[in-house]
Design a protein around this motif. Structure first.
Motif, short mmCIF file in Angstrom:
data_model
loop_
_atom_site.label_atom_id
_atom_site.label_comp_id
_atom_site.label_asym_id
_atom_site.label_seq_id
_atom_site.Cartn_x
_atom_site.Cartn_y
_atom_site.Cartn_z
N UNK A 1 0.84 -1.19 0.00
CA UNK A 1 0.00 0.00 0.00
C UNK A 1 0.88 1.24 0.00
N UNK A 2 0.53 2.19 -0.83
CA UNK A 2 1.22 3.48 -0.88
C UNK A 2 0.54 4.42 0.10
N UNK A 3 1.32 4.99 1.02
CA UNK A 3 0.76 5.84 2.07
C UNK A 3 1.02 7.30 1.78
N UNK A 4 0.03 8.13 2.12
CA UNK A 4 0.13 9.59 2.06
C UNK A 4 -0.46 10.15 3.35
N UNK A 5 -0.26 11.43 3.58
CA UNK A 5 -0.79 12.06 4.79
C UNK A 5 -1.42 13.40 4.46
#
Length: 166
Positions: A123-127
């Motif tokens: 999974x590619x995470x962003x904030x």
């Protein structure tokens, strides 16, 4: 011998510790902060459990894939990480991070984000968080910032399906 025999007898020159003062010879007084941080880190790593929950509801704050990772110490919740996950896009967005004050700089934020990464591999995470403390944490963890209104196509379609038409 106490070592007082070679000192002046006047009380002004006597090495008597006052109330609340460290006794003379307190060589380890400067390490109290380091030891306290180390004990806090050990306690945080040993005693805090991670529990994942799905947030029910169809409001603006809770949509499809909206979840929360709870950090629990004993029976008390000491932190939360709110995030959205889309399995079809393989994307995750951290939307909220809240830790108790005594857990700051113990490394528990890094451990919790690492737990999320291991729980959702690939999974590619962003904030969406922009506060200085969270921004620094996400930069260290190499999680890029994203706009708060950016939602993947699957979540947008799910949210549009939930809204009534007029």
């Amino acid at each position: 011998m106490s070592g007082e025999h070679a000192r002046p007898t006047n009380a002004l020159f006597r090495s008597v510790a006052g109330p609340g003062a460290a006794p003379h010879g307190a060589r380890h007084g400067r390490r109290a902060g380091f030891a306290r941080r180390l004990r806090g880190r050990l306690r945080a790593y040993r005693d805090i459990a991670f529990l994942s929950t799905h947030i029910p509801g169809d409001g603006a704050e809770a949509g499809p894939g909206e979840e929360c990772l709870l950090l629990v110490h004993g029976r008390k919740v000491v932190g939360q990480i709110h995030y959205r996950i889309c399995a079809a896009c393989a994307e995750g967005v951290v939307t909220g991070l809240d830790l108790d004050g005594h857990l700051h700089s113990t490394g528990i934020g890094t451990r919790a984000l690492s737990h999320l990464r291991s729980r959702y591999p690939g999974t590619t995470w962003r904030s969406t968080l922009t506060l200085r403390t969270t921004r620094d944490l996400f930069r260290r963890m190499r999680i890029p910032a994203a706009s708060a209104d950016v939602v993947c196509a699957h979540a947008r379609a799910g949210r549009d399906a939930l809204q009534p038409t007029s």
